[in-house]
Design a protein around this motif. Structure first.
Motif: not given
Length: 169
Positions: A73-91, A121-125
């Motif tokens: 999954q690709l979670a798209l940041c919805q915050k105004a200061n974060g519309i450039h990033r997304a988080e990789i989730e639950k591979l 920018l992509l982030v994940l943990d």
């Protein structure tokens, strides 16, 4: 193997439920503890469906011979200061399909979609010690740090999580 984005979980819901249950019950640290009940899996995928409908999330699946074998999954940041990033989730990849390139194919597809969506920018943990961290490093993700005692494991231990990021072109 066929990897594609889907816009609704409806047509593959049963496969998603089975994949989630099998991965969690095999020890995946993806927010649930084993044994995962079917009702919990159904509820989770309905939540994902809601976020897909709102445009907050993208979902990519991998099939082999019409069987669902992986998802990310690709979670798209919805915050105004974060519309450039997304988080990789639950591979998630079925245990018997691991090591065959499914996870990499899903990640490449999600990353390509992020670029098309203007995300830079992509982030994940991932849990410390999981094999996925090797995949992320091999795909150009940078290690950003470790948080100790982040998630409870199936054995009741507190596991650390590793944070990664990747700046996209």
């Amino acid at each position: 193997m066929d990897v594609q984005e889907i816009v609704t979980t409806a047509d593959v819901e049963q496969g998603l439920i089975e994949l989630l249950i099998e991965c969690v019950n095999e020890g995946a640290s993806i927010g649930f503890l084993p044994p995962l009940k079917k009702v919990e899996a159904i509820s989770y995928w309905h939540h994902v469906e809601d976020e897909l409908t709102k445009g907050e999330r993208r979902l990519f699946i991998a099939r082999e011979s019409d069987k669902l074998v992986g998802v990310v999954q690709l979670a798209l940041c919805q915050k105004a200061n974060g519309i450039h990033r997304a988080e990789i989730e639950k591979l998630m990849v079925l245990p018997q399909q691991r090591g065959k390139g499914c996870g990499r194919a899903l990640m490449v597809t999600a990353e390509s979609a992020a670029v098309k969506l203007g995300r830079s920018l992509l982030v994940l943990d991932t849990r410390k010690g999981d094999v996925a961290s090797k995949l992320y490093s091999a795909m150009g993700f940078q290690f950003a740090g470790e948080i100790p005692a982040f998630a409870i494991s199936a054995t009741g231990n507190l596991d650390a999580t590793l944070l990664f990021y990747k700046q996209l072109q």
